[in-house]
Design an enzyme around this catalytic site. Sequence first.
Site, mmCIF file in Angstrom:
data_model
loop_
_atom_site.group_PDB
_atom_site.id
_atom_site.type_symbol
_atom_site.label_atom_id
_atom_site.label_comp_id
_atom_site.label_asym_id
_atom_site.label_seq_id
_atom_site.Cartn_x
_atom_site.Cartn_y
_atom_site.Cartn_z
ATOM 1 C CG ASP A 142 -2.015 -1.197 1.237
ATOM 2 O OD1 ASP A 142 -2.282 -1.493 -0.019
ATOM 3 O OD2 ASP A 142 -2.460 -1.643 2.340
ATOM 4 C CG ASP A 156 -6.429 -1.699 -1.729
ATOM 5 O OD1 ASP A 156 -6.792 -2.915 -1.686
ATOM 6 O OD2 ASP A 156 -5.737 -1.156 -0.911
#
Length: 183
Positions: A142, A156
Amino acid sequence: MEQPIETPDEGADGRTGEEPERRKRRIPVLIAVASFAFALDLVTKLIVVARLENHAPIEVAGTLLQLDVIRNPGAAFGIGEALTILLTGIAVAVVVVIARIARKLYSLPWAIALGLLLGGACGNLVDRIFRSPGIFQGAVVDFIAPRHFAVFNLADSAIVCGGILIVLLSFRGLDPDGSVHRD
């Protein structure tokens, strides 16, 4: 008493348009959108790991938005860090369900929504399968870090956008086969 006239766009059963068998399947659109989302996610993760990991965060919009690499073994907001194998299984199940739905996919909006969902699921699935600390135990990369929010990636984003689109399509009564139902 007058009988209602059926228009070519709406049949007596509430379905609109031609029957799905006469229309074009939207599988190529689903594959194209999924491939684009997956490739974009993969390329951005390769770049940020190579150039940003173990470095100070990069400010994109001051402290409101930064690029900061973290490895997330869990789900959103770091929930379920010990459930990597379960999350991998869920991602595989999503891929299988989308493949089953695709057999009867005639709706362009549904193809786009499912393509986003599939591309995002595959992007995070690749991380879970192949990244350290080991096979089927990998942590998702991330790097998009808005202030006071969870750090996330493009996979995401694709999953969330696809999910929102699916909800909107469902509320409008549009089915993946292109039919419209009225409740």
